[in-house]
Design an enzyme around this catalytic site. Sequence first.
Site, PDB file in Angstrom:
ATOM      1  N   ASP A   1       0.827  -1.211   0.000  1.00 37.44           N
ATOM      2  CA  ASP A   1       0.000   0.000   0.000  1.00 37.44           C
ATOM      3  C   ASP A   1       0.862   1.262   0.000  1.00 37.44           C
ATOM      4  O   ASP A   1       1.955   1.265   0.565  1.00 37.44           O
ATOM      5  CB  ASP A   1      -0.924  -0.035   1.228  1.00 37.44           C
ATOM      6  CG  ASP A   1      -2.084   0.934   1.091  1.00 37.44           C
ATOM      7  OD1 ASP A   1      -2.361   1.383  -0.043  1.00 37.44           O
ATOM      8  OD2 ASP A   1      -2.721   1.252   2.120  1.00 37.44           O
TER       9      ASP A   1
ATOM     10  N   SER B   1      -7.775  -5.693  -5.204  1.00 41.42           N
ATOM     11  CA  SER B   1      -8.803  -6.254  -4.330  1.00 41.42           C
ATOM     12  C   SER B   1     -10.178  -6.217  -4.995  1.00 41.42           C
ATOM     13  O   SER B   1     -10.389  -5.466  -5.961  1.00 41.42           O
ATOM     14  CB  SER B   1      -8.852  -5.480  -3.007  1.00 41.42           C
ATOM     15  OG  SER B   1      -9.539  -4.247  -3.179  1.00 41.42           O
ATOM     16  N   THR B   2     -11.097  -6.989  -4.444  1.00 41.46           N
ATOM     17  CA  THR B   2     -12.474  -6.964  -4.961  1.00 41.46           C
ATOM     18  C   THR B   2     -13.092  -5.579  -4.764  1.00 41.46           C
ATOM     19  O   THR B   2     -14.089  -5.258  -5.406  1.00 41.46           O
ATOM     20  CB  THR B   2     -13.358  -8.015  -4.252  1.00 41.46           C
ATOM     21  OG1 THR B   2     -13.151  -7.922  -2.835  1.00 41.46           O
ATOM     22  CG2 THR B   2     -13.022  -9.431  -4.706  1.00 41.46           C
TER      23      THR B   2
ATOM     24  N   ASN C   1     -11.210  -2.735  -5.161  1.00 43.21           N
ATOM     25  CA  ASN C   1     -10.479  -1.751  -5.971  1.00 43.21           C
ATOM     26  C   ASN C   1     -11.207  -1.373  -7.270  1.00 43.21           C
ATOM     27  O   ASN C   1     -10.848  -0.377  -7.912  1.00 43.21           O
ATOM     28  CB  ASN C   1      -9.057  -2.228  -6.290  1.00 43.21           C
ATOM     29  CG  ASN C   1      -8.097  -2.166  -5.102  1.00 43.21           C
ATOM     30  OD1 ASN C   1      -7.195  -2.992  -4.964  1.00 43.21           O
ATOM     31  ND2 ASN C   1      -8.274  -1.186  -4.225  1.00 43.21           N
TER      32      ASN C   1
ATOM     33  N   ARG D   1     -12.344   2.313  -7.734  1.00 45.03           N
ATOM     34  CA  ARG D   1     -11.468   3.439  -8.104  1.00 45.03           C
ATOM     35  C   ARG D   1     -11.900   4.037  -9.447  1.00 45.03           C
ATOM     36  O   ARG D   1     -12.613   3.394 -10.218  1.00 45.03           O
ATOM     37  CB  ARG D   1     -10.032   2.952  -8.191  1.00 45.03           C
ATOM     38  CG  ARG D   1      -9.555   2.514  -6.814  1.00 45.03           C
ATOM     39  CD  ARG D   1      -8.074   2.311  -6.768  1.00 45.03           C
ATOM     40  NE  ARG D   1      -7.697   1.966  -5.403  1.00 45.03           N
ATOM     41  CZ  ARG D   1      -6.475   2.010  -4.925  1.00 45.03           C
ATOM     42  NH1 ARG D   1      -5.481   2.374  -5.713  1.00 45.03           N
ATOM     43  NH2 ARG D   1      -6.227   1.692  -3.675  1.00 45.03           N
TER      44      ARG D   1
HETATM   45  C1  IPE Z   1      -5.349  -2.833  -0.199  1.00 42.31           C
HETATM   46  O1  IPE Z   1      -5.033  -1.498  -0.363  1.00 42.31           O
HETATM   47  C2  IPE Z   1      -5.428  -3.520  -1.528  1.00 42.31           C
HETATM   48  C3  IPE Z   1      -4.163  -3.700  -2.234  1.00 42.31           C
HETATM   49  C4  IPE Z   1      -2.974  -3.380  -1.775  1.00 42.31           C
HETATM   50  C5  IPE Z   1      -4.271  -4.309  -3.553  1.00 42.31           C
HETATM   51  P1  IPE Z   1      -6.178  -0.372  -0.486  1.00 42.31           P
HETATM   52  O2  IPE Z   1      -5.468   0.913  -0.662  1.00 42.31           O
HETATM   53  O3  IPE Z   1      -7.147  -0.760  -1.520  1.00 42.31           O
HETATM   54  O4  IPE Z   1      -6.892  -0.465   0.930  1.00 42.31           O
HETATM   55  P2  IPE Z   1      -7.752   0.617   1.732  1.00 42.31           P
HETATM   56  O5  IPE Z   1      -8.778   1.136   0.769  1.00 42.31           O
HETATM   57  O6  IPE Z   1      -6.818   1.692   2.176  1.00 42.31           O
HETATM   58  O7  IPE Z   1      -8.317  -0.124   2.892  1.00 42.31           O
HETATM   59  C1  IPE Z   2      -1.627   0.086  -3.387  1.00 45.95           C
HETATM   60  O1  IPE Z   2      -1.362   1.462  -3.439  1.00 45.95           O
HETATM   61  C2  IPE Z   2      -1.830  -0.510  -4.766  1.00 45.95           C
HETATM   62  C3  IPE Z   2      -3.194  -0.945  -5.061  1.00 45.95           C
HETATM   63  C4  IPE Z   2      -4.209  -0.879  -4.255  1.00 45.95           C
HETATM   64  C5  IPE Z   2      -3.418  -1.488  -6.396  1.00 45.95           C
HETATM   65  P1  IPE Z   2      -2.541   2.503  -3.468  1.00 45.95           P
HETATM   66  O2  IPE Z   2      -2.923   2.746  -4.887  1.00 45.95           O
HETATM   67  O3  IPE Z   2      -3.646   2.056  -2.589  1.00 45.95           O
HETATM   68  O4  IPE Z   2      -1.829   3.782  -2.868  1.00 45.95           O
HETATM   69  P2  IPE Z   2      -2.449   4.823  -1.847  1.00 45.95           P
HETATM   70  O5  IPE Z   2      -2.963   4.050  -0.682  1.00 45.95           O
HETATM   71  O6  IPE Z   2      -3.547   5.539  -2.561  1.00 45.95           O
HETATM   72  O7  IPE Z   2      -1.315   5.707  -1.483  1.00 45.95           O
HETATM   73 MG    MG Z   3      -4.086   2.343  -0.641  1.00 48.77          MG
END
Ligand code: IPE
Ligand code: IPE
Ligand code: MG
Length: 217
Positions: A13, A58-59, A61, A64
């Site tokens: 993350d 993730s399920t 994601n 976004r």
């Molecule tokens: C968790 O990160 C999913 C992945 C790293 C693929 P997210 O950024 O999606 O999680 P939340 O939304 O902060 O909980």
């Molecule tokens: C994790 O990084 C990657 C995925 C969830 C695919 P993020 O994209 O969640 O990065 P932040 O949390 O917005 O910084």
């Molecule tokens: Mg994140």
Amino acid sequence: MSQIPRHIALIMDGNGRWAQERGLERTKGHEAGERALWDVVLASLNLGIRYLSAFAFSTENWARPEPEVEFLLGFNRDLLRQRRDGLNERGVRIRRIGRRENVPDDLLQEFDRAEELTAGNDRMDLLVCFNYGGRAELEDAAKTGSIPDNLYAPDVPDVDLLIRTSGEKRISNFLLWQSAYAELYFTETLWPDFGAEALEEAVEDYGRRQRRFGGLT
Ligand code: IPE
Ligand code: IPE
Ligand code: MG
């Protein structure tokens, strides 16, 4: 090192924040995050980690903005093409876990190809968790019968060490069943800045933990 975890799970993350801090597009953060994952895979091989699970999508994601989702789908497809031979040469078995539904065919095909190519490898299993959700996995397993026998990768042992970067202290629906007794490791480091040294630090920290599994030592 006294104890080496058999199974490490990574919540990678902070890619977006890493990019934002540099005035870059979020996609640049994902690209930098891939380099970090490659470093961590190599370091895991050196440490003798047998199972490495990486949360790639993730399920949740899908929520976004569409351009980011589209980017991540194409990006993962390209990466599988680029990295599968290198992983294969190093004895890594690539395994996708997650729901197939909603994942575009071209990406599924790359996953299938990578899985076929590396199926005979047994140095390390790299579980790429894509369109993965812990609740979805448990719902799917419960439909079929016994939960542990019907997880996406039922042969894989429980998570020993769960690492989450970027300072967030939550599980975000990752490997819920498998992490029941995982040691949790949270670091402020953003995923693109994580690497071999950071992994070694986490594993050292794990080595100092006392696991009891509800019993006494
Ligand atoms: C968790 O990160 C999913 C992945 C790293 C693929 P997210 O950024 O999606 O999680 P939340 O939304 O902060 O909980
Ligand atoms: C994790 O990084 C990657 C995925 C969830 C695919 P993020 O994209 O969640 O990065 P932040 O949390 O917005 O910084
Ligand atoms: Mg994140």
